[in-house]
Design a protein around this motif. Sequence first.
Motif, PDB file in Angstrom:
ATOM      1  N   ARG A  12      98.787 -37.661 101.219  1.00  0.00           N
ATOM      2  CA  ARG A  12      98.462 -37.058  99.907  1.00  0.00           C
ATOM      3  C   ARG A  12      99.366 -37.640  98.830  1.00  0.00           C
ATOM      4  N   LEU A  13     100.645 -37.840  99.162  1.00  0.00           N
ATOM      5  CA  LEU A  13     101.565 -38.442  98.194  1.00  0.00           C
ATOM      6  C   LEU A  13     101.166 -39.879  97.871  1.00  0.00           C
ATOM      7  N   ILE A  14     100.648 -40.599  98.866  1.00  0.00           N
ATOM      8  CA  ILE A  14     100.147 -41.952  98.610  1.00  0.00           C
ATOM      9  C   ILE A  14      99.020 -41.908  97.588  1.00  0.00           C
ATOM     10  N   GLU A  15      98.095 -40.980  97.764  1.00  0.00           N
ATOM     11  CA  GLU A  15      96.968 -40.854  96.826  1.00  0.00           C
ATOM     12  C   GLU A  15      97.471 -40.558  95.410  1.00  0.00           C
ATOM     13  N   ILE A  16      98.426 -39.641  95.301  1.00  0.00           N
ATOM     14  CA  ILE A  16      98.972 -39.287  93.979  1.00  0.00           C
ATOM     15  C   ILE A  16      99.708 -40.484  93.384  1.00  0.00           C
ATOM     16  N   GLY A  17     100.472 -41.194  94.214  1.00  0.00           N
ATOM     17  CA  GLY A  17     101.186 -42.376  93.738  1.00  0.00           C
ATOM     18  C   GLY A  17     100.241 -43.457  93.251  1.00  0.00           C
ATOM     19  N   GLN A  18      99.148 -43.679  93.981  1.00  0.00           N
ATOM     20  CA  GLN A  18      98.172 -44.688  93.559  1.00  0.00           C
ATOM     21  C   GLN A  18      97.526 -44.308  92.239  1.00  0.00           C
ATOM     22  N   GLU A  19      97.292 -43.013  92.050  1.00  0.00           N
ATOM     23  CA  GLU A  19      96.727 -42.556  90.779  1.00  0.00           C
ATOM     24  C   GLU A  19      97.702 -42.798  89.629  1.00  0.00           C
ATOM     25  N   ALA A  20      98.997 -42.665  89.915  1.00  0.00           N
ATOM     26  CA  ALA A  20     100.010 -42.808  88.869  1.00  0.00           C
ATOM     27  C   ALA A  20     100.286 -44.257  88.490  1.00  0.00           C
ATOM     28  N   ILE A  21     100.003 -45.197  89.394  1.00  0.00           N
ATOM     29  CA  ILE A  21     100.242 -46.607  89.090  1.00  0.00           C
ATOM     30  C   ILE A  21      99.157 -47.096  88.140  1.00  0.00           C
ATOM     31  N   PRO A  22      99.542 -47.746  87.046  1.00  0.00           N
ATOM     32  CA  PRO A  22      98.529 -48.259  86.116  1.00  0.00           C
ATOM     33  C   PRO A  22      97.522 -49.145  86.848  1.00  0.00           C
ATOM     34  N   ARG A  23      96.270 -49.040  86.462  1.00  0.00           N
ATOM     35  CA  ARG A  23      95.185 -49.770  87.125  1.00  0.00           C
ATOM     36  C   ARG A  23      95.454 -51.264  87.118  1.00  0.00           C
ATOM     37  N   SER A  24      95.192 -51.855  88.263  1.00  0.00           N
ATOM     38  CA  SER A  24      95.373 -53.295  88.432  1.00  0.00           C
ATOM     39  C   SER A  24      94.514 -53.736  89.608  1.00  0.00           C
ATOM     40  N   GLY A  25      94.647 -54.974  89.973  1.00  0.00           N
ATOM     41  CA  GLY A  25      93.929 -55.484  91.129  1.00  0.00           C
ATOM     42  C   GLY A  25      94.354 -54.806  92.418  1.00  0.00           C
TER      43      GLY A  25
END
Length: 149
Positions: A12-25
């Motif tokens: 779940r923390l991975i999902e939240i972290g991915q959401e927080a990282i600015p969109r990129s490739g």
Amino acid sequence: MNGLELFLLGHRLIEIGQEAIPRSGFHALPAGARAVLVDAFRHPGSSIGEITERTGLPQSLVSSAVARFRDEGVMTTEPDPADRRRTLVSPAPGMPEQGKRHAATATVDAALARALGVEESRVAVLVETLEELAEALGARAGDEHRPRS
């Protein structure tokens, strides 16, 4: 907390972290390719076999992801001087710093607040606790070469 609960929390923390990282490739990559990329950045100079072992992914997937990242200039590969049958994988020069700069442009506060359904101002204590945990585990950006116990 048991092992399964910790495992589920980690995902779940991975999902939240991915959401927080600015969109990129990075976001467009399949999960397996992302796992290979992260592992190679955390363990530069690893062999394909070592990445395969740590990620639990099939060697063919690891090899194809590494080849793709090499072709895109994200990673470098070289024969292992000790055993020329093995290929060693490392981030391309400048890539770890570029990734950290990109990821550091936003904090997790907003993504964590959305996941919890609370105001952003209410997550400060949780973020502080996560920072302490990351520090204790050597999981902060820049700790890639820190030995883990």
